[in-house]
Design a protein around this motif. Sequence first.
Motif, short mmCIF file in Angstrom:
data_model
loop_
_atom_site.label_atom_id
_atom_site.label_comp_id
_atom_site.label_asym_id
_atom_site.label_seq_id
_atom_site.Cartn_x
_atom_site.Cartn_y
_atom_site.Cartn_z
N ILE A 54 5.33 37.43 -13.98
CA ILE A 54 5.78 38.65 -13.32
C ILE A 54 6.58 39.49 -14.31
CG2 ILE A 54 7.22 39.59 -11.48
CD1 ILE A 54 6.66 37.12 -9.86
N TYR A 104 2.37 41.35 -11.36
CA TYR A 104 1.97 39.96 -11.62
C TYR A 104 0.64 40.00 -12.37
CZ TYR A 104 0.27 35.18 -10.85
OH TYR A 104 -0.23 33.90 -11.03
N ALA A 111 5.59 32.76 -6.73
CA ALA A 111 5.87 34.18 -6.96
C ALA A 111 6.25 34.88 -5.66
CB ALA A 111 4.65 34.85 -7.59
#
Length: 373
Positions: free
Chosen positions: A204, A338, A350
């Motif tokens: 990310i 991402y 995430a």
Amino acid sequence: MQQKRLILALLISTAILFLWSYLVPKPPAPQPAASNQATPQQTTSPAGTPATTSTPLPVASPSVAANATPHRIITIKTPLFEAKLDSLGAEAISWIIKKNKDSQQDIYSVAGDKKTHVPLELVSQEGLKRQPREAPLQLSIRDASVDSLLSSTNYVVEGVGSNTGDSEVSLGAGEKRRVTFLLNDPASGLDVVKTVELDADSYIANLEVTIKRGGQVVPEGRIKVGPSIGDQGVKHYTFYSVAPEAVAAVADKVERHQAQAINENKGSPDHMLVQGAVDWAAVGDTYFSMVAIPAKKLAGLELQTTQYDYSGNGKPEKRYLVTAWVPIPTDGSRSLIYTGPKDHYLLTQASNQLPQSLGRGNIDLEGVIDYGW
């Protein structure tokens, strides 16, 4: 005797000089130099042929002429990925996935084999060849003249090395790096600050964009996801390895749009507007994806395709570049990108981090994966 020879030589020389001046014409007198602004003359064109006029060359605007910002490519290397960011357009021109963080296994493209490993490049080289270039992380405000400036200008780069020349940064575990791109165009009153923060331990990246015009924040901005993020080494698309497609969580549901369907959209070929507020939007193939998660839900997601001929299999076949233009705030708020494997555990981790990072409700990225039901 010698006197006779001398007289004969003088007579012959005189005859030669006389004949030379008579037979050889004098060179024309030099013409006066043309003035800097010659008087235009009208010419007659043959019948049926339009007369042509001289068109003055366009004069570059002061902002373009003064754009002496050096071109730079910034390479960020981490244990998980290697990214190259170009000052031209502040875009990503390469994003190589090196390792699966969950399994800690090295990852390579299917273009290689056990003996020869090929890096797993996610950025479409076909897109980079286009004019104008199509590359991830391009900016747009839906104004053709400004959008051209945003994608064709070298930004000033801060946060890595000197202000000139290419730079390479290697990040170890626990390290992060912020790279800031700056654009100021007095002619249009445009000011852009675009910061990408890369984390050595995560797929990310933080994205902060501020776009002002005449000192005021522009009401709408977009970030490009794509075109056609995925393993660029795939030669054959199959049921188990599908071509890159667009996926989005909009109005509390996940929508999937294949590139061919967008290309053949009867109402507006190669173009599709997705109605509703966007939670996140992605472009990817079966195993890898790039996902943009805006700082807040915004409407205005736009999908585009470009058809091209691919001949990597020995004969031409139709393929498509598919792109998602994702609406994002332009006031400096943090959005997230991402870029990595479509792995259940990685996407779950995430998703758990996103609410705290963005300060908004639940965000489920597992919808990026197509489970087939």
